[in-house]
Design a protein around this motif. Structure first.
Motif, PDB file in Angstrom:
ATOM      1  N   VAL A  62       0.783  -1.214  -0.068  1.00  0.00           N
ATOM      2  CA  VAL A  62      -0.538  -0.670  -0.037  1.00  0.00           C
ATOM      3  C   VAL A  62       0.967   0.949   0.153  1.00  0.00           C
ATOM      4  N   TRP A  63       0.687   2.008  -0.784  1.00  0.00           N
ATOM      5  CA  TRP A  63       1.380   3.487  -0.936  1.00  0.00           C
ATOM      6  C   TRP A  63       1.501   4.435  -0.346  1.00  0.00           C
ATOM      7  N   ASP A  64       0.281   4.963   0.216  1.00  0.00           N
ATOM      8  CA  ASP A  64      -0.788   5.625   1.427  1.00  0.00           C
ATOM      9  C   ASP A  64       0.228   5.597   2.099  1.00  0.00           C
ATOM     10  N   PRO A  65       0.798   5.957   3.136  1.00  0.00           N
ATOM     11  CA  PRO A  65       1.483   5.369   5.030  1.00  0.00           C
ATOM     12  C   PRO A  65       0.030   5.667   5.708  1.00  0.00           C
ATOM     13  N   LEU A  69      -0.962   2.791   7.270  1.00  0.00           N
ATOM     14  CA  LEU A  69      -0.558   1.784   9.103  1.00  0.00           C
ATOM     15  C   LEU A  69      -1.865   1.908   9.283  1.00  0.00           C
ATOM     16  N   GLY A  70      -3.099   2.479   8.602  1.00  0.00           N
ATOM     17  CA  GLY A  70      -4.725   2.374   9.640  1.00  0.00           C
ATOM     18  C   GLY A  70      -5.169   3.015   9.958  1.00  0.00           C
ATOM     19  N   GLU A 102       7.955   0.409   9.339  1.00  0.00           N
ATOM     20  CA  GLU A 102       8.984   0.568  10.000  1.00  0.00           C
ATOM     21  C   GLU A 102       8.635   2.784   8.727  1.00  0.00           C
ATOM     22  N   ALA A 103       9.079   1.910   7.533  1.00  0.00           N
ATOM     23  CA  ALA A 103       8.734   3.188   6.220  1.00  0.00           C
ATOM     24  C   ALA A 103       7.930   3.736   6.394  1.00  0.00           C
ATOM     25  N   ALA A 104       6.443   3.439   6.565  1.00  0.00           N
ATOM     26  CA  ALA A 104       5.387   3.829   6.804  1.00  0.00           C
ATOM     27  C   ALA A 104       5.521   5.214   7.995  1.00  0.00           C
ATOM     28  N   LEU A 108       5.612   9.510   8.045  1.00  0.00           N
ATOM     29  CA  LEU A 108       4.222  10.345   8.145  1.00  0.00           C
ATOM     30  C   LEU A 108       4.993  11.188   9.752  1.00  0.00           C
ATOM     31  N   LEU A 109       6.509  10.511   9.941  1.00  0.00           N
ATOM     32  CA  LEU A 109       7.418  11.521  11.481  1.00  0.00           C
ATOM     33  C   LEU A 109       8.058  12.322  10.442  1.00  0.00           C
TER      34      LEU A 109
END
Length: 254
Positions: A62-65, A69-70, A102-104, A108-109
């Motif tokens: 899933v591309w969208d972070p 992460l839901g 971790e990448a997502a 976002l961070l």
């Protein structure tokens, strides 16, 4: 064909010969045996966990972070941290899943950090623009004000707060004359250290003390007696106001 089958040591048992005769088919005079194949579902190397029973994260691609992460696109940093920790706990042991989570999270961070940095820069730009658009007398007044480092502010705040607490503790024994004198000396010292002019430091320090004492004498009597401790005198409360003015003068004035 039958002689060949009997001569083969691997097919010499009656049970095997019986099974072969049952499964034997003939087509156009040619005998053949059906080939039984076991179908196996293809497995990708990406989905192979390095643990024995580690589950696979279903939203790896899933591309969208946020969707990975839901969480909602308006989620706070606490919600992002909670989602990351929960998913890492659920899919612990699967390297590809952990890397995807971790990448997502890092994406976002970093976006949150850039947003805060941009907001801070915009706030400084707005304040600078407000100062530039202000009347001349406000600009001249702001020329006498500076913002020191946070460490300096807290150190001087602690000093004058200590003087205020000392005055309150000794209020029953006598007036706060000594504490006020020490506070005035500290204010003059800090101002002289900043301005490199002892005369200017004396003028600013004495002016701050006089202004604070006058404001305390005017506004303290307006405070309802219900809010004031019975042992606190007018002189004590006025000195507390003077400490505030001395702190502001030696910290923020140039």
């Amino acid at each position: 064909m039958s002689s060949t089958s009997l001569s083969n040591p691997t097919l010499s048992t009656p049970f095997v010969g019986h099974k072969l005769r049952q499964n034997q088919n003939t087509k156009n005079g040619i005998s053949y045996f059906p080939v039984i194949r076991r179908h196996r579902s293809p497995r990708c190397a990406v989905d192979m966990p390095y643990g024995e029973n580690a589950p696979t994260f279903p939203r790896v691609r899933v591309w969208d972070p946020y969707k990975r992460l839901g969480i909602s696109p308006y989620a706070s940093e606490e919600e992002i941290w909670s989602a990351r920790n929960f998913l890492l706990q659920q899919y612990a042991g699967h390297e590809r899943s952990e890397e995807s989570i971790e990448a997502a999270f890092e994406k976002l961070l970093m976006a949150s950090f850039q947003h805060r940095k941009k907001t801070k820069i915009n706030l400084k730009s707005r304040l600078k623009k407000k100062v530039e658009e202000s009347p001349p007398w406000i600009k001249n007044l702001l020329n006498f004000v500076e913002l020191p480092p946070v460490e300096v502010i807290f150190r001087r705040l602690f000093l004058f707060a200590f003087m205020g607490g000392w005055s309150i503790m000794n209020s029953s024994e006598g007036g706060p004359a000594f504490q006020v004198a020490v506070s005035l000396a500290a204010c003059i010292y800090f101002l002289n250290e900043k301005t490199k002019s002892l005369g200017r430091a004396f003028v600013i320090g004495l002016g701050a003390l006089a202004t604070g004492w006058i404001c305390g004498s005017i506004f303290v009597p307006m405070i309802p007696t219900v809010l004031i401790h019975p042992t606190w005198t007018l002189e004590l409360l006025t000195s507390l106001v003077a400490y505030v003015f001395l702190f502001l003068a030696c910290t923020f004035l140039k």
